[in-house]
Structures are given as structure tokens and as C-alpha cells.
Design an enzyme around this catalytic site. Sequence first.
Site, PDB file in Angstrom:
ATOM      1  N   GLU A 624     -26.300   2.742 -18.493  1.00 37.20           N
ATOM      2  CA  GLU A 624     -25.391   3.861 -18.737  1.00 37.20           C
ATOM      3  C   GLU A 624     -24.622   4.257 -17.474  1.00 37.20           C
ATOM      4  OE1 GLU A 624     -23.603   5.755 -21.313  1.00 37.20           O
ATOM      5  OE2 GLU A 624     -25.638   5.848 -22.144  1.00 37.20           O
ATOM      6  N   LYS A 704     -16.847  -2.990 -17.159  1.00 32.45           N
ATOM      7  CA  LYS A 704     -17.381  -1.878 -17.944  1.00 32.45           C
ATOM      8  C   LYS A 704     -17.159  -2.096 -19.435  1.00 32.45           C
ATOM      9  CE  LYS A 704     -16.693   1.523 -14.235  1.00 32.45           C
ATOM     10  NZ  LYS A 704     -16.011   2.770 -13.828  1.00 32.45           N
TER      11      LYS A 704
END
Length: 845
Positions: A624, A704
Site C-alpha cells: 500500500e 504504481k
Amino acid sequence: MSSSFVVHKFGGTSVGNVAAMNAVQTIVANLTSDKIAVVVSAMGGKPKVTDLLISLVELAKTKQTQEIQSIIDSIEKKHAEAVAELLPKAVGDEIMAQIRHDLNTLQELLHAISIMRSYNENVTELVSGHGELWSARIMTQVLNHHLQLSGKKERFAFIDSREVLTVEIDPNHGPVVLYEITAAKLRARMEAMKNATHLCITGFICSTNEGVVTTLKRDGSDFSASIFGRVLKAASITIWTDVSGVYSADPRRVPEAKILPQISYQEAMELAYFGAKVIHPKTMAPAVLESIPIFIRNTFDPEHPGTRIYHRRPPSPTNNAKQIVSGFSTIDDLALFNLEGTGMVGVHGVASRLFNALDRIKVNVVLIAQASSERSICFAIPAKNALDAKEAIEAAFFKELHHGLIDTVTYEAPVSIIAAVGDNMSQTPGVCSRFFGALGRAGINILGISQGSSERNISAVVRFEDSGAALRAVHSSFFLADQTISIGIVDSRSKVGEALQNQIFQQAQWLAKKYKLDLRVRAVAHGPNMKLHSTGFDPASLAEAKVQKFDMDQFLDHVHAGHIPYALIVDLSNGPEMVEHYPSWLASNCFIVSSNLHVASTNLSLRKTMDREAKEREVVLDTEACLGMGVPVLSTIQNLLQTGDSITRIETSWSSVMNSLLLEIQNTKSSVATAIQRVISTQFSALSPNDIIDDLTGVASAKKMVLLARELGLKLNVTDAKLDSPIPIPPTQSEPWTIAQVVSYVGEYESAVASYSHSSRPMRMTTTLNATGQGSISIQVHNIDDPMHPFYNLIGAQCGLAVHTDRHAPYPLFLSGTSFASDTTKGLAASSLFSSVLNIARTLG
């Protein structure tokens, strides 16, 4: 004040030198009782006076005159130095005259031994007991000297216990105290001293009814204290030593061992039997008979309350399995025998013959277990007796062995017994489950099991080499929080790493109290160095810890401690080499929290290996923090998928450096080189030059988005992304980039970047994942001029993410956060990592 005596016994370390004796004097001076009996051992230290005295006898037998004289001189010097510092000269000279007289007498005895070339046990007993006489004489005068200086009337009377403590020698049980005779002698002695209320008594030594001087053998001084406690009908007995009480396990083997505030007599006896350095069971017997509580306290930490040993506590209906166990102990260097065969079933006298055979060779049996089928008996004995025991058993069962009714007599050595001790264990569900479950989770193979009907002992036999890990594992299961996590931090000295450590340290106590969550930072690494801690760092110990050369295997082994329920590694590094270790970390049952964006650029094969290991080991790889938004992106996506929604497209704007650069150019109209220099120095000075290049070219955004794509099950790599940035990916160079090189490189694309400054609104770099079909990723800089677009109001380094789903159509689910890349948000980045750690912790226990 109390009208009953209180007994305080001080061991060898407590009277081992001047500082220790001063500590004893202070302790006694602070006692509030009006009747005090002090029992002392011989002076300890290295070497102990008693050991020196015992060695003299054997040296005399072998006529080693010079060695004898050297030891006698050292004994005299040890006592003379203490006397000179503690007492006035006149008093000290009198004591030293007595000590020198005793030493001369001993030398005459030793001379006789050297002529005879032999001695008996009585001689050893006589010689070995002199240390207590000398230390008690010194301590008596030290206490009296302080009383005199304090203006008090009381004085301590010296009691030579050889004149009052009377025993009878039993060949099997050693000295047996004759209490009535002892009490009468002590009463007469005290009456002769005008009913003295302050006594200083020699420990260890005594006499037989015939007047022969002897000793109370092992732990004799403690035994003396208990005996005099019973004779004096004392209100309490305090054993002062160099530890602060009874530990829940041997602290040398279990760093997390705790001082037990209280245990029962029976628990103390069980722990002592199984090797705990508590107090010998025989020592407690007189106190138990009179229900006198025993306190174990530390001479050198007198403020610590220590451990209270007293009568059995009534079981509480609220006690659970964790609360019922008082401690653990071990017996090492044993041999586990197994006698097995069909000829044993239903045959009378097998056990009798077996243990009679062992009795004939004087072998002590430590543990016994028998199968209910009667087909086998296993037992443990000291390993040193194993060969003799095997021969004795084979001789006793020669006929059965010859006819195959009993299999061969086998044993395994060395083995150890791990014992869990606690009153009322059999009445508390879950104790065995927790005990044996802890051994199973630690990978410890159990060779034998025994539980006494006394309800307060469960024992497991394990291999000797496993005993340390087994002891730590069972101790942790009962004395650590179920949610205890051993944490290792990689790149701990980065700004984010330091912020994370500080947040954990600040919250640790509150988390433990509020949620019973015990987070322990036990290993930190930065570059070529690392620091390790056995129980867990705090700020002070982290600063003082020894720096070691980084070794990945040692680091992993330390984090993944078998005795701590869970292990977790936080990877704050930003290099691909660390990601290569993820499969082995996961295979070692370590959870991983990562902000290392290179995890996105791993090939699909390596990622599949990570996912497989995580699934098989039931651990988690949490990435995360790699997204750098401070909001739960991945868990939000998983919630959408698990509730049956379908994600069609994801848009993001998280190129913080590029978006800040575009805003700077829009506002200042300065050159691209000047703008990037200002943006880096004012907002992103903590970012490495390589990270800045990845952001400006769109590579970081692509990485990402690959993480999100793989979360959706799409088989995309970073190389699949279509990058349309005004600053292209530079050629690979062998050396790391510098800031000056970054500024120069960006300046080369002045016209391409400056072309975006003519828009009425700041331009933004956005990344789009088309989640339909096989999926695709595209990155571009464009103008956000639609007021309804979710990124319309984003400014500079702000991040945004829009998730388009079937259920949320026509408007996307929008998440916005502050970029972790800027200098001012390192604490936020650490908080995101900390949140991931806590999210994992919530799933445990």
C-alpha cells in the site's frame, strides 16, 4: 512494629565485598521490625571463600604447601580489606585476630592431613564452614557500629549456629534437623544474652547431637534461614541475593523472562526441581510447615518488591490458560530410555523389576511415562548414567530380550525436559493446547510427555539442541501478548525510517495497554550496517546498540525468532536487490510491509512466487505504501472486487515532481532548469536523483499502476506502459545520478516542457489503466479543463485516483491524498507504513 521475628538471609554475593556489606547494612537499618534475625553466608565473589576452603583439604592431601599458603593469604587479605574499610581499627583488629587464629588452627589441621595423606568428610565439613563464622562476625560489628552511630540502644548478638543448630545425619537424606533440641539451645542462648532481639547468625554450619561439626550441604545458608524462621516462629523470611526475585524462566535463555510477584510454595518447589535457580525444596520445608511467607529480593536493588512465596492460591474462576502458568524450567543433559515389547502387556512386576535394576546402581529417575496399553515404558535419567543403566536393564530382562518378548533397550541422549508449572492447571481448559501448540509452531519435535496428578506440572521431553528454542516458544505463548510482532526495518535511517521508528516507540505502550498489541523493533538495517536487540529497541537502546555488519541471513533469523508469535519486515529501501529477498522472507513466515516501488517492476514469475509463498504461509505482502497516497487504495479495490463490482478504468495523478514543475512554470514563467532546481530544493530534497528522474519520465507512475493492474489480475509489466512525457527516459548510466545532472538533463527539454506553460490552467501528468480485456497503461501530460473531472481541483503535488466501476457509473469513486514524495510529508509516509503494520496486526491473534 511487629512483635514477631523477621529473618533476613544474605547470600555470598550480598556479603562479597565492602560495597555489598554496606548495602546489607542499609537494608537492615531500614527494617521496621523490633525483632530481627540476620543469617549470612561466607563472603562470595570470585573465588568464593567456601570454595577456597574446600580446595585446601585436597591440596593438603597432595602436599601442595605453596598453593595452600597462597590461598590462606588470599582469604586473610579478602577479610582484612573488608574489615579495614568497614570498622574502626580497634574493632577490626579484634576480628582479624580471631580470623588469623582460626587460619592458624586450619593450617595445623592441613599439616596433619598432608602427613596422613588422607581425610574424611568430617574434616571437609569442619574446614568449609569457617567462612560463615568470619562473615557473620564482621557483619555483626558492621551492624552494631551503625546502630551506635545512629544513637540506638539495640545491638546484634553473634550466634555461632554450631552451638545451637543440631542435626542428625541420615545416610539417604543428609542432615535432619532436631527442632526441639535446636529451639531449646537457641532459647537458652538468647536468655543468656538477656533475651536478645537482634541476632546475626552463621548460615550453613551446624553440629550433630554428639557435637561433631557439620554443614547443611547444598543451599545450606538458605536452609539455615528457614530453620531459624521456624524455630523463632518468624513472621517472614527474606532471602537476599543478586536477582530481584523468581523469574518466569531462565533470563539467560529467555530474554523476555519476567519477575513473578508471587508464587505458591508448591510452584516454587516444582520450578526448583526442574532446575530453576529459585530456592531448594528442602529449604522451604520448615517455612511451609509454619506457613511462613518467603520473599526473594535483590540486595543491589532493594526497592524492587521481589517475589513472595506463600501458601497455595485458591483458583479463580476468571483465570484462563495464560494466567494459570507461573513459570517454565528445564533439566538438561538427560537420556530418554524406552522399554517396549509385547511381553510387557498384562505381566505383573515389569515396572518393579525395571526400577529395582536402576535402584541397585543408584540412578535417579527424573521422569516416567507409560502407555495405557502397558506395551511400553519410557523414562528419563541423567545422561552420565545412560550406559550403566542400559547394562543393568538388559541384565534384568535378559530372558525377555532373548526370547523377543521385549525389544532392544534404546535411549536417546542428550535430551531436555521442558516443564510448565502452575497451580490448578488440570482445572483450567486450554493449558495443554497452548503449551504443545507453541512447541508445534516452533517446529519442536516432542519425544515424551508427562503430567503429574498434582495438577501443577506439564513436562515435555525434547532434543537438547531444541531446548532453548522450546523454552522461549512456550514462555512466549503464556507470557507475551498473542499479538506480539517481531519487526525488522530495512533502510531504518532514512527520514521515513526514523519517523516510523519514533511513531512505533511513541505508541507502543498505549497499543499494548489498549489492544494487547506488542510491537517489538528487534532489528534495523541501513546500508552495510545493522543493529539487533534480543527483546526490542527503545530510543535509548537503539542509540547505544552495537553496529554490526549487515548479514541478510542473520537479520532474517533474528527477526523471525521462533519464540515470538509473528515476524514482520518493513522494507523502506528503493533498490531492486532487496525485492529479490521477498520470496525467502515470505517462506520464513514473515509478513512484509513495503514502500519499495521496485516490487512493481518484478517479472510476473517472481511475483507469482511471492503470491504463492504468501498464500501457503498465510502471511501478507502489503505494498500500500508504494502508492504514496496515504489512503487505503489497494484495500478499497479489493473491497470493490470482493463485493462483485467490476472495475473498467482507473485514472491517477500522482507524479508529484512533474506536476509541481508544471505548476512552477505556470506561475513563474521561469526557465525549466530554474524551475526544476527550485522545486527540488524547496519540496523534494529528500528524494534521490534517480527517484526524481523516474517521476519526471513517468516510470514511477507506470510502476504504481502496474501494482493496481496486478491487483485486478492483469498480467502487465512496466515495459507495457505507453509513456508520453516531455522528458524521455534517459540512457542507462553506470553511476547514480546527481542533482546537478538531473537539472542539466531536464534543461535539455526546455521547449518540450515550456510548451505546457501556455495553458490557462496548470497541466498535469496522469496515468490511465484500461482494465478491460488484457488491459493497457498510458501516461501523458494534458490540460484538465473540465470542471467535472475529478482531478480538476488538484494542485501541484496533490495526488488523486479515480476508479470507474459499473456500480459507480457515471461518476467514479475518487480518492485524494497528499504525496509522500515531498519533504514535509515524511511523517505521513511513516504513518501509512505504520497503518499497514496495524492492519496486519488486526488479523492476528
